[in-house]
Design an enzyme around this catalytic site. Structure first.
Site, PDB file in Angstrom:
ATOM      1  N   THR A 113      41.239 -41.080   4.496  1.00  0.00           N
ATOM      2  CA  THR A 113      40.627 -41.710   3.038  1.00  0.00           C
ATOM      3  C   THR A 113      40.276 -40.577   1.974  1.00  0.00           C
ATOM      4  O   THR A 113      40.157 -40.722   1.085  1.00  0.00           O
ATOM      5  CB  THR A 113      39.399 -42.302   3.483  1.00  0.00           C
ATOM      6  OG1 THR A 113      38.556 -41.703   4.049  1.00  0.00           O
ATOM      7  CG2 THR A 113      39.569 -43.765   4.205  1.00  0.00           C
ATOM      8  N   ASN A 161      51.780 -35.245  27.188  1.00  0.00           N
ATOM      9  CA  ASN A 161      51.129 -35.121  28.522  1.00  0.00           C
ATOM     10  C   ASN A 161      49.731 -34.581  28.025  1.00  0.00           C
ATOM     11  O   ASN A 161      48.731 -34.797  28.880  1.00  0.00           O
ATOM     12  CB  ASN A 161      51.839 -33.990  29.001  1.00  0.00           C
ATOM     13  CG  ASN A 161      53.158 -34.505  29.783  1.00  0.00           C
ATOM     14  OD1 ASN A 161      53.205 -35.819  30.063  1.00  0.00           O
ATOM     15  ND2 ASN A 161      54.037 -33.715  30.328  1.00  0.00           N
ATOM     16  N   LYS A 216      40.291 -37.926  17.222  1.00  0.00           N
ATOM     17  CA  LYS A 216      41.513 -37.854  16.422  1.00  0.00           C
ATOM     18  C   LYS A 216      42.563 -37.216  17.255  1.00  0.00           C
ATOM     19  O   LYS A 216      42.900 -35.961  16.633  1.00  0.00           O
ATOM     20  CB  LYS A 216      41.571 -37.426  15.016  1.00  0.00           C
ATOM     21  CG  LYS A 216      40.476 -38.354  13.933  1.00  0.00           C
ATOM     22  CD  LYS A 216      40.535 -37.844  12.739  1.00  0.00           C
ATOM     23  CE  LYS A 216      39.555 -38.602  11.843  1.00  0.00           C
ATOM     24  NZ  LYS A 216      38.184 -38.210  12.220  1.00  0.00           N
ATOM     25  N   ASP A 245      26.739 -38.076  11.727  1.00  0.00           N
ATOM     26  CA  ASP A 245      27.230 -36.666  11.355  1.00  0.00           C
ATOM     27  C   ASP A 245      26.268 -35.655  11.283  1.00  0.00           C
ATOM     28  O   ASP A 245      25.872 -35.288  10.204  1.00  0.00           O
ATOM     29  CB  ASP A 245      28.134 -36.868   9.665  1.00  0.00           C
ATOM     30  CG  ASP A 245      29.099 -37.651   9.792  1.00  0.00           C
ATOM     31  OD1 ASP A 245      29.937 -37.650  10.746  1.00  0.00           O
ATOM     32  OD2 ASP A 245      29.446 -38.724   8.791  1.00  0.00           O
ATOM     33  N   ARG A 291      27.156 -41.463   5.035  1.00  0.00           N
ATOM     34  CA  ARG A 291      26.101 -40.892   4.210  1.00  0.00           C
ATOM     35  C   ARG A 291      25.219 -41.853   3.461  1.00  0.00           C
ATOM     36  O   ARG A 291      24.133 -41.636   3.332  1.00  0.00           O
ATOM     37  CB  ARG A 291      26.868 -39.910   3.001  1.00  0.00           C
ATOM     38  CG  ARG A 291      27.652 -38.881   3.854  1.00  0.00           C
ATOM     39  CD  ARG A 291      28.561 -38.041   2.831  1.00  0.00           C
ATOM     40  NE  ARG A 291      29.507 -37.325   3.593  1.00  0.00           N
ATOM     41  CZ  ARG A 291      30.431 -36.750   3.252  1.00  0.00           C
ATOM     42  NH1 ARG A 291      31.270 -37.207   1.789  1.00  0.00           N
ATOM     43  NH2 ARG A 291      31.426 -36.055   4.047  1.00  0.00           N
ATOM     44  N   ASP A 325      35.179 -40.218  17.922  1.00  0.00           N
ATOM     45  CA  ASP A 325      36.189 -40.353  16.775  1.00  0.00           C
ATOM     46  C   ASP A 325      36.715 -38.743  16.871  1.00  0.00           C
ATOM     47  O   ASP A 325      36.244 -37.581  16.188  1.00  0.00           O
ATOM     48  CB  ASP A 325      35.536 -40.369  15.277  1.00  0.00           C
ATOM     49  CG  ASP A 325      36.357 -40.051  14.399  1.00  0.00           C
ATOM     50  OD1 ASP A 325      37.651 -40.217  14.537  1.00  0.00           O
ATOM     51  OD2 ASP A 325      35.715 -39.829  13.121  1.00  0.00           O
ATOM     52  N   LYS A 357      29.080 -43.909  15.613  1.00  0.00           N
ATOM     53  CA  LYS A 357      30.402 -42.906  15.523  1.00  0.00           C
ATOM     54  C   LYS A 357      29.887 -41.492  15.996  1.00  0.00           C
ATOM     55  O   LYS A 357      29.139 -41.166  15.339  1.00  0.00           O
ATOM     56  CB  LYS A 357      31.150 -42.955  14.395  1.00  0.00           C
ATOM     57  CG  LYS A 357      32.419 -41.988  14.462  1.00  0.00           C
ATOM     58  CD  LYS A 357      33.131 -42.152  13.290  1.00  0.00           C
ATOM     59  CE  LYS A 357      32.742 -41.357  12.109  1.00  0.00           C
ATOM     60  NZ  LYS A 357      33.058 -39.946  12.197  1.00  0.00           N
TER      61      LYS A 357
END
Length: 233
Positions: A120, A66, A60, A9, A212, A58, A31
């Site tokens: 989450t 299409n 999403k 991150d 973190r 990641d 990630k």
């Protein structure tokens, strides 16, 4: 990607490079999320791949079938190990995502494809009020998990609190990738359904994503090794 997946991150490659350098050439599972990818573009993936790290991209994806199919054709060419979509995009969209990966994969083996059930950071109250979903949070997650399996995907992103029920419903080979993982001494920040690595293992997660607790630790390597120890306990 059986090792704990470290969420990178960060905004810049310089931050990523400095972080990864602390691990002395160890091959990690990492990630790459929206913040890092959108700030640096596909080149960030290639730079991390050159260091022999497995990559969960990641992003999403959530759009008409299409569009998602075309996007996945492009993402497949990056050679990442796992990608994801939002299950709420529906079965047709998820099938299109899988087809796009199959078309775009040059190695003959497509990346693993998983779908986000409920974030989450989402509580049952939030879900019912803001999404107008009358079901319980668990019922919603199990519904999306079943839809994901019907679409031919490899698994879901879920909290560890739902992982065992998903395993019972969809089988042990169906991935249960769990974010919201914290060491016991760390704050939960903006996530609600949060557990420790050891707890996640004991209640059915197949993979965990840790950000973190590692990236913000005074000693990231020691924190990673603690996560790894708990995960393998």
């Amino acid at each position: 990607m059986n090792k704990p997946i470290i969420a990178l991150d960060f905004q810049t490659y310089q931050e990523v490079e400095a972080f990864l350098a602390q691990f002395s050439g160890e091959s990690l599972s990492v990630k790459v999320g929206m913040e890092l990818f959108y700030s640096n573009g596909p080149a960030i993936v290639e730079k991390i791949k050159q260091q022999n790290h497995a990559i969960f991209l990641d992003l999403k994806l959530h759009d008409i079938p299409n569009t998602v199919k075309s996007a996945m054709i492009g993402l497949a060419k990056l050679g990442v190990d796992m990608v994801n979509v939002h299950a709420s995009g529906g079965k047709k969209m998820m099938e299109a995502a899988r087809e796009g990966l199959e078309i775009g994969s040059t190695s003959g083996k497509r990346p693993k494809l998983i779908a986000v059930t409920q974030l989450t950071s989402t509580s049952e109250t939030d879900m019912q009020k803001e999404q107008l979903v009358k079901a319980s949070l668990l019922e919603s997650v199990l519904h999306y998990s079943d839809l994901t399996k019907q679409a031919g995907l490899d698994g879901v992103v879920c909290s560890a609190l739902e992982a065992d029920e998903i395993k019972l419903q969809n089988g042990s080979d169906f991935l249960r990738v769990t974010p919201g993982i914290r060491l016991a001494s760390d704050a939960t920040d903006d996530q609600i359904r949060v557990v420790t690595p050891e707890k996640a293992r004991s209640i059915g997660s197949s993979n965990i994503v840790v950000g973190r607790s590692i990236t913000r630790a005074n000693d990231p390597v020691a924190a990673y090794n603690q996560v790894l120890k708990e995960w393998n306990a």
